[in-house]
Design an enzyme around this catalytic site. Sequence first.
Site, PDB file in Angstrom:
ATOM      1  N   GLY A 320     -43.304 119.543 -67.684  1.00  0.00           N
ATOM      2  CA  GLY A 320     -44.620 118.997 -68.027  1.00  0.00           C
ATOM      3  C   GLY A 320     -44.873 118.955 -69.517  1.00  0.00           C
ATOM      4  O   GLY A 320     -45.877 118.405 -69.954  1.00  0.00           O
ATOM      5  N   LEU A 323     -41.089 116.791 -74.243  1.00  0.00           N
ATOM      6  CA  LEU A 323     -40.168 117.056 -75.355  1.00  0.00           C
ATOM      7  C   LEU A 323     -39.534 115.765 -75.856  1.00  0.00           C
ATOM      8  O   LEU A 323     -39.007 115.711 -76.955  1.00  0.00           O
ATOM      9  CB  LEU A 323     -39.073 118.017 -74.899  1.00  0.00           C
ATOM     10  N   GLY A 324     -39.585 114.731 -75.026  1.00  0.00           N
ATOM     11  CA  GLY A 324     -38.935 113.467 -75.390  1.00  0.00           C
ATOM     12  C   GLY A 324     -39.647 112.753 -76.513  1.00  0.00           C
ATOM     13  O   GLY A 324     -39.117 111.820 -77.108  1.00  0.00           O
ATOM     14  N   SER A 349     -32.327 102.538 -66.951  1.00  0.00           N
ATOM     15  CA  SER A 349     -33.137 103.630 -66.392  1.00  0.00           C
ATOM     16  C   SER A 349     -33.347 103.474 -64.897  1.00  0.00           C
ATOM     17  O   SER A 349     -33.436 102.351 -64.385  1.00  0.00           O
ATOM     18  CB  SER A 349     -34.509 103.655 -67.076  1.00  0.00           C
ATOM     19  N   HIS A 464     -41.253 105.315 -71.487  1.00  0.00           N
ATOM     20  CA  HIS A 464     -40.675 104.383 -72.458  1.00  0.00           C
ATOM     21  C   HIS A 464     -41.728 103.461 -73.070  1.00  0.00           C
ATOM     22  O   HIS A 464     -41.665 103.133 -74.248  1.00  0.00           O
ATOM     23  CB  HIS A 464     -39.544 103.586 -71.814  1.00  0.00           C
TER      24      HIS A 464
END
Lengths: 525, 525
Positions: A320, A323-324, A349, A464
């Site tokens: 949750g 970090l991306g 993806s 994204h």
Amino acid sequence: MSKKNLAILLRARMKSNNPTKFSLSQFPEIQSNSNTQENHSRDHIVQNSNEGIANSSDFGTKQRVYDVVRETMHSAISGSKTGVLDITLSDFQEGYFSLSLEDREKLLLVLAKEYDVNREQVRELVKQYLGLENPASDDKDALSSVFYRIERNLRHALRPTYEVLFERLNTHPGGLRFLSILRADLLSILTKENSPSLRTLDSFLKEKLGMWLSPATLELHQITWDDPASLLEKIVAYEAVHPISNLLDLKRRLGIGRRCFGYFHPSIPGEPLIFIEVALMETVAQTIQEVLWDNPPIPENQATCALFYSISSTQPGLAGINLGKFLIKRVITLVKKDMPHVSTFATLSPIPGFMQWLLSKLSSQSRFAEDERGTQSNSPSSTFSEKVLLPEEEQALMSLSGDSSSGSNGMEVLLKLLSVKNCDWATSPRILPVLEPILMRLCARYLLQEKKRGKALDSVANFHLQNGAMVERINWMADRSEKGICQSGGIMVNYVYRLENIEDYAQSYFGSDKIHASPGIHSRL
Amino acid sequence: MSKKNLAILLRARMKSNNPTKFSLSQFPEIQSNSNTQENHSRDHIVQNSNEGIANSSDFGTKQRVYDVVRETMHSAISGSKTGVLDITLSDFQEGYFSLSLEDREKLLLVLAKEYDVNREQVRELVKQYLGLENPASDDKDALSSVFYRIERNLRHALRPTYEVLFERLNTHPGGLRFLSILRADLLSILTKENSPSLRTLDSFLKEKLGMWLSPATLELHQITWDDPASLLEKIVAYEAVHPISNLLDLKRRLGIGRRCFGYFHPSIPGEPLIFIEVALMETVAQTIQEVLWDNPPIPENQATCALFYSISSTQPGLAGINLGKFLIKRVITLVKKDMPHVSTFATLSPIPGFMQWLLSKLSSQSRFAEDERGTQSNSPSSTFSEKVLLPEEEQALMSLSGDSSSGSNGMEVLLKLLSVKNCDWATSPRILPVLEPILMRLCARYLLQEKKRGKALDSVANFHLQNGAMVERINWMADRSEKGICQSGGIMVNYVYRLENIEDYAQSYFGSDKIHASPGIHSRL
């Protein structure tokens, strides 16, 4: 360490492979790693065998150990900030590991309840606060130091006491990693028991971890074959999107035509919190097979496209926490600097939510259709009913079903077909061509039009789009693995990052929920 | 870069040397650097000449620029978290630098007042909070999720809006350094204007900076002659305890027989936040002259003592944030690893508060004495009166003063002597021997017995005692510089860190306010 030893090491590591208990992040593309839960329970088992206690059948011993750990936890919270504290914190970490999951749960409940907010104090301050003249008055200069002080005290009083433990552990060697393991325990406990106090403990810890792991504190490193085996084995263990089968495979993932980048935190050395795998290609790949080559299809200097084909996060306890964020942007900058001739940055993806959405849509809609057939009158339900299928799709599906048993309308037929165990439809030369246009159209609709609070319903899409990508293309039978078929009907999507658009797209997605997509996708609707 | 150029560079850097406006930390030993304020106002001037605005006499332009910066600040706070934000934050930083200090003050007031806590929301939540059943009841299970949620919302609502700006800047390249400059401005503004809202803004920012600069995030590096000139020039500029006079001097500080360690933060590269200078010696030095040698007195392998002779912090904006924490402990570990034959770790420290304390003590006491002589009855004041001097000291002092005009009692004589401009007493062969035993005894009393809230009154003493040191020895005429004489009567103190005691001493100082000292010091009392 010799390759042989490394290989043995890795094989050993590959063995443990039971599915993890909980999703590792909001977006399935950033996959929960099937080993980490294992790792961490292994930590725990190893610790146990070291201590030889939690396994011990002697209840008295277990109880005593629990009491000791609880005592240590207390001193870790109430002790004054000296060097002695370091020892206490280390003892607590060790002691915690020696506890069975049951005892950990007991301990965490104590932490959540006994070391909670001091509510008497809060109520006292709240009364003082309300006692003061209304500060909402326009004359802001009227605000006295007294007022600011009470406000500050109130802010502090509202912090639960266990914040002390978290902050002390954060600045303690190994403490951050320990906290992420502790949270992993919390999450697995919460799947079984839903206690408000534990959930509060979890969301508070999550908030803290999110702050301590802000992008500013994360370092981006390229991971290469020259990195230590202890790091590489983790890549093997954590890669969850397209599992790494053996040493050779790993070497390929880091070799010519590929790149691997990881986000590291100084307090958790030798272990990326999240890593992303890149393939250098001539064009944007349509199927995963094109990416998982054995030998690079082209020399690197001919590559014009960097394809992000896998993002894996490694800490179940950081579920949750996004970090991306900034990861892709930073990687693009790095790759671009290293290889100016690479002009396209795209992903291949999964669409983790597609089938789930479609099946529930179909079942609800065919129920509505049922009702309508039953009562010719417009039943209330019918207000929710919509035409999922186009007339020609309806026809094609009905023509597929020999007998009526297989369904009284297209949606039922489709639902039945897709619900069949181990997805036989995907291997039937008779069914496949019929389903292709239908699933591709519905997939485009799912990606571009199905929203949740204004944002894309699909978590990977949302990830994204947030980062400034656009939906470029969907690819039929791009992932024929059972998971691929069942999750997204074998369809995969290319998101494309165009340097000149990243900022605008991210902005307009945030601001006005606009999902940017290629004409090709739009034409499918 | 050639040594010649470096020399020129450094000389250029040495020029600017006006006293800084504010103390850099709670403990003067960690000296405010006389250049940093200069640096930062130079930043500002440079910026101005770049922008050519704040200097411009055209008020209209200044006003417009101010409005633009204020606008940027608003978008930096209210804008959504996308890449575009990066540009806004950079613009804001640049714009801020282009403002005159007056305009910065205006802007910070706006930030403090317009982007404060949302008090309507707080009052609303507070009412809801009080509306709920008393949560202070023993039955903690009774606490509902609703209750936790409101509590959490209240905690969040109590955060001022400007927290957003601080947190966004913290994760923005160069943002942390910018925040420390911004706080430096705040501090200098607060010396002139005492506004509750600005003080609140400052203490909030200080809290944040303290969190972001926790020891966990700081990296300890040894600074050597091989480091880049850009880093070395900062050591020259920031060393404030024993200023570095030229290039050769700098090379000596980093050369044989010496060590220099700095605490660095990843977001503020190439610039230590605080650094400590170590001299390797045969015995614990008694005077600063012994330490500032030109040629190492002994080969390093004969050293048994590592003497910490200077700690300088570099960021005026980090005043009051204890960056020294764990620094000494870490340095000791490093030195010990590097040189196992070093067994003693000591400091040669100033006693910044001694003279100030003594003078005020003397003046108040001689006033009491005055009163008592006036009214033979016990005046209330006399209840506070104490004998500062021993009979023989009284005698010796009176014998010094030829005429009664110089004082009707020892305290007055001493007060007069010590109050004389540029401390002539320190150079008088007649006075000096008389004062030595008196000042040494009173200094021992000051260090060991004068407390504030249970802790040592002297900030440097408090710093080292916190870290687990003991008061080993005080040294007469150890620092004959004017500053040394006026601040501490030329006396310097050795604090000693004994590895086997560090933890216990720190603990007992924290727990029971115990100040550990050598028999030698105690015997002076």
